[in-house]
Design an enzyme around this catalytic site. Structure first.
Site, PDB file in Angstrom:
ATOM      1  N   GLN A  60      11.403  79.544  37.045  1.00  0.00           N
ATOM      2  CA  GLN A  60      10.949  79.360  38.424  1.00  0.00           C
ATOM      3  C   GLN A  60      11.900  78.430  39.152  1.00  0.00           C
ATOM      4  OE1 GLN A  60       7.714  77.273  36.240  1.00  0.00           O
ATOM      5  NE2 GLN A  60       7.371  76.304  38.229  1.00  0.00           N
ATOM      6  N   GLU A  78      10.203  75.591  32.773  1.00  0.00           N
ATOM      7  CA  GLU A  78       9.554  75.332  31.477  1.00  0.00           C
ATOM      8  C   GLU A  78      10.132  76.159  30.335  1.00  0.00           C
ATOM      9  OE1 GLU A  78       5.418  75.897  32.311  1.00  0.00           O
ATOM     10  OE2 GLU A  78       5.193  73.876  33.135  1.00  0.00           O
ATOM     11  N   ASP A 138       1.134  71.666  41.147  1.00  0.00           N
ATOM     12  CA  ASP A 138       0.838  72.735  42.101  1.00  0.00           C
ATOM     13  C   ASP A 138       0.171  72.162  43.357  1.00  0.00           C
ATOM     14  OD1 ASP A 138       1.086  73.648  39.448  1.00  0.00           O
ATOM     15  OD2 ASP A 138       0.058  75.535  39.876  1.00  0.00           O
TER      16      ASP A 138
HETATM   17  C1  BGC Z   1       4.310  76.805  35.739  1.00  0.00           C
HETATM   18  C2  BGC Z   1       4.036  75.402  36.190  1.00  0.00           C
HETATM   19  C3  BGC Z   1       2.693  75.360  36.872  1.00  0.00           C
HETATM   20  C4  BGC Z   1       1.608  75.924  35.968  1.00  0.00           C
HETATM   21  C5  BGC Z   1       0.276  76.009  36.656  1.00  0.00           C
HETATM   22  C6  BGC Z   1       3.187  77.267  34.830  1.00  0.00           C
HETATM   23  O1  BGC Z   1       3.392  78.578  34.437  1.00  0.00           O
HETATM   24  O2  BGC Z   1       5.526  76.867  35.049  1.00  0.00           O
HETATM   25  O3  BGC Z   1       5.041  74.965  37.081  1.00  0.00           O
HETATM   26  O4  BGC Z   1       2.392  74.053  37.219  1.00  0.00           O
HETATM   27  O5  BGC Z   1       1.970  77.217  35.558  1.00  0.00           O
HETATM   28  O6  BGC Z   1       0.339  76.858  37.752  1.00  0.00           O
END
Ligand code: BGC
Length: 765
Positions: A598, A485, A355
């Site tokens: 995402q 994810e 992030d």
């Molecule tokens: C997202 C990640 C992100 C993390 C922290 C997760 O839900 O999939 O991309 O780095 O949240 O914000």
């Protein structure tokens, strides 16, 4: 949530709420109205009641503690100073009893002032109460509160407030020592595993305001040390008819994580806290607020503001983003980074993810290069721990932790979560962040002191992690989690492979450059990283690394199987806009259908833009937008910025609008309980400046190609480019760029042409 309030600057600065302690929304307001200065943050818990869902929180950056038996380390919750128990003629003061029309809470984003006001009945009379709170941007150790109590008739006010260690997750702190000296209350405590000492000091002052002016009151007060882990001061004060009682509370916080205090023992820390507080306690609340507001203006609004002509709601949203990015970023200390929820709540334990590099760092790079440098240096400081992670996983070089905390900590992802083991792209993202910083700032000094080493060591990791597929005579990266994810154990994530390739290619280019331009530096890096031994194989590996390309339909496969999975799209409607799609995906199982959490391939196309043609980007954008739930707050802004690049203005704006509502929406009261969404706030800035404003680092060049949405008449902002400060205004036809530094020539690309300026230029774009 109320969006249309004004301060003396006009609309777009004040966020309000009229929910008066509604338990449904309380935790969300505690997050979105939290106050901070990069060192510490106080959640906006109401004085008389905190949310049941989260509760009172004060977090200090970088103070991680791993409580024995917990799944990971986290930022401990400090003793609280926000609670105040007040009665007027023995009736408790609480917004829950307020006359609802009189209740209003506002956060002024320009000054950082939190204000809550309401009137309530007290028997046959009434009382008006105003609570003011500030966390100083001028002195990062100071917070201040002012409570004004105005009874309609003479009344006796009782107040009890102090410092309380009885807070959620209080187990991270040992009970601590309490003391009172010269009216200053102090609680010193120590985190259980990391052994950091914390000192919280506070002092109360009482004043009576009447038609004759303001006089200091000296009521007889009592200090109470009876409760467990708490220390309060209580007083009974008679307020004459027509007068108001003003209670001021000053707070200071220090820890042995603070630079220069690392070796302090309890006694020294107590003395330090007391001296610092006494100096500030002589200032009244309004002075502390004024000093802080001046810093807000100097550091943020006078130079980093994004001014939108056209829509107050968007203006408020971008101010909200810049406000929170300032509250959460510990840019005073390069041993610290920004948590996924900043310091606004316990969500994600205070850990930093990709992030930072991909979503927030661009803001700091273009707006405050010194602060960006600190954030990139943090990653450099994490190199020893990252090398240990690589070693433990039988690799060379540096493998960065997916979730990062203190610089010497290795992987901080909770043990129950797969991402720590498989979400490898973070290592390339870290290298990308350093490269991005370098190309925009031109900071060669940083590169020589660590940037080259960082990028080279990340490449070394990839070279050792690639797997050779003999059958296909190519290198692959298998068994990873990409940005999406919802898919685990995937092979050849397009994002991961391309980013790893980018990292290796960049490292080789830098190694070549150093060998000829700076043989001394090359020699020292060679000694550390065995470059001469490694480089020949990097070339062969990078050349043969499988980089997923467009298939016959023009779509880049997100991974080896994604495109063969069943779709949940019906009638061509984007799944994020189709209420039935989630159930269909659940029926099949998230890992087994063609859905995205995402931006994934789209993030890649946005970041490594010159690898793909505009046509390919457009096709993939629409394909992946339809498959995407935007379940991560990181998603919408990336899609919006890419859509803006493609000139798809309507789409870009509608995605941006959705992104702006992630934290300050009304329809999901629980969306921000654990804290605000830091990456999405950085993403909002990217939408405005990089998307609609069209600013881009293009290779080593600056490009400005605005794509203003119809809803805006113009947008203006400043950016830094190679040490020069530029003021940029774009409307629907013209672009004006002014060099505020006026220290040499700046060139930029617009409309396929190079323009240059030393002073100011206006062009039709
Ligand atoms: C997202 C990640 C992100 C993390 C922290 C997760 O839900 O999939 O991309 O780095 O949240 O914000």
């Amino acid at each position: 949530m109320i969006y249309d309030l004004k301060n003396d600057r006009g609309a777009g600065w004040v966020l309000g709420e009229k929910d008066a302690l509604n338990e449904e929304t309380l935790a969300k307001y505690e997050s979105v109205m939290c106050q901070g200065n990069g060192y510490m943050c106080l959640r906006a818990a109401a004085e008389e009641k905190a949310s049941d869902k989260i509760g009172r929180y004060t977090l200090v950056a970088g103070t991680f503690d791993h409580f024995p038996g917990y799944a990971c380390n986290e930022l401990p919750n400090l003793p609280d100073t926000t609670e105040q128990r007040i009665t007027v003629n023995e009736t408790p003061v609480t917004a829950a009893a307020a006359d609802k029309d009189t209740y209003l809470r506002t956060l002024d984003l320009a000054t950082g002032l939190l204000h809550r006001t309401f009137c309530q009945k007290v028997e046959k009379d009434s009382v008006k109460v105003d609570f003011y709170r500030a966390v100083s941007l001028a002195d990062k150790h100071i917070a201040a509160m002012k409570t004004v109590i105005a009874p309609s008739a003479a009344a006796t006010v009782h107040i009890e407030t102090g410092i309380s260690g009885q807070v959620p997750r209080g187990e991270h702190m040992i009970a601590g020592e309490r003391s009172v000296d010269g009216g200053i209350m102090q609680l010193v405590t120590r985190s259980v595993q990391s052994g950091i000492l914390f000192i919280v000091s506070t002092e109360l002052d009482f004043f009576i305001e009447s038609s004759e002016g303001i006089t200091k009151a000296s009521p007889c007060t009592t200090f109470n040390l009876t409760g467990d882990r708490t220390l309060t001061e209580s007083a009974d004060i008679c307020v004459p008819t027509g007068a108001k009682l003003i209670i001021e509370k000053k707070v200071s916080v220090f820890t042995t994580r603070d630079r220069g205090l690392e070796m302090f023992g309890t006694a020294e820390l107590l003395r330090h806290g007391r001296t610092h507080l006494s100096e500030n306690a002589t200032k009244n609340f309004d002075v502390i607020l004024e000093e802080s507001a001046r810093q807000w203006n100097k550091r943020i609004w006078s130079c980093r503001d994004v001014v939108i002509d056209g829509n107050d709601r968007d203006q408020l949203a971008i101010h909200f983003a810049l406000y929170h990015l300032t509250c959460m970023a510990p840019v005073h200390d390069n041993r610290m980074n920004i948590g996924a929820k900043g310091l606004s709540g316990p969500g994600y334990y205070g850990h930093a993810f990709w992030d930072t590099e991909i979503y927030m760092l661009p803001y700091f790079i273009f707006e405050a290069p010194d602060e960006a440098r600190s954030l990139v240096e943090y990653r450099y400081n994490c190199l020893p721990a990252s090398r240990r992670i690589a070693k433990k996983t039988h690799c060379d070089g540096a493998r960065f932790p997916w979730e990062a905390s203190w610089i010497t900590d290795e992987e901080s992802t909770p043990i129950w979560c797969d991402t720590g083991e498989y979400e490898l792209h973070i290592t390339a993202d870290v290298a990308f962040g350093a490269y991005y910083y370098y190309t925009v700032s031109g900071d060669e000094d940083f590169m020589r002191r660590g940037g080259y080493e960082l990028i080279l060591d990340c490449a070394r990791f990839w070279a050792s992690r690639l797997e050779y597929n003999e059958k296909l005579d190519r290198y692959e990266i298998t068994d990873v989690i990409g940005p999406n994810e919802y898919k685990v154990h995937v092979n050849n994530s397009a994002y991961t492979n391309h980013m790893a390739h980018f990292n290796m290619t960049l490292a080789m280019e830098y190694a070549r450059k150093l060998r000829t331009d700076d043989p001394e530096l090359y020699a020292s890096l060679n000694e550390k990283l065995k470059l001469d031994d490694n480089l020949p194989s990097w070339k062969e590996k990078a050349d043969k690394l499988y980089l997923p390309k467009e298939n016959s339909d023009g779509i880049i496969p997100e991974d080896d199987v994604f495109l063969s999975l069943p779709t949940v799209i019906e009638n061509g409607v984007s799944i994020s806009r189709d209420p039935g799609a989630r159930q269909r995906a659940l029926d099949i199982g998230f890992p087994y259908c063609m859905i995205d959490k995402q931006a994934d391939v789209v993030a890649l196309m946005y970041m490594l833009e010159d690898l793909f043609t505009p046509e390919s980007k457009r096709q993939n954008f629409y394909f992946y937008e339809r498959c995407c739930f935007h379940d991560s707050s990181l998603s919408l802004s990336t899609f919006s910025a890419l859509a803006a690049d493609l000139g798809e203005k309507e789409m870009a704006y509608s995605l941006f609008e959705r992104a702006t509502m992630i934290d300050i929406c009304d329809d999901n009261p629980d969306s921000s309980n654990g804290g605000v969404h830091a990456a999405s706030l950085g993403g909002m800035w990217q939408c405005c400046v990089l998307g609609f404003g069209g600013v881009r680092r293009y290779g080593d060049e600056l490009r400005i190609q605005p794509h203003l949405p119809e809803e805006w008449k113009s947008v203006s902002f400043e950016i830094s480019w190679h040490g020069q400060r530029l003021h940029i205004t774009a409307d629907h036809t013209d672009l004006t760029v002014e060099n505020l530094t006026k220290n040499g020539k700046v060139e930029f690309l617009c409309g396929g042409k190079i323009h240059s300026l030393t002073d100011k230029i206006r062009i039709a774009y």
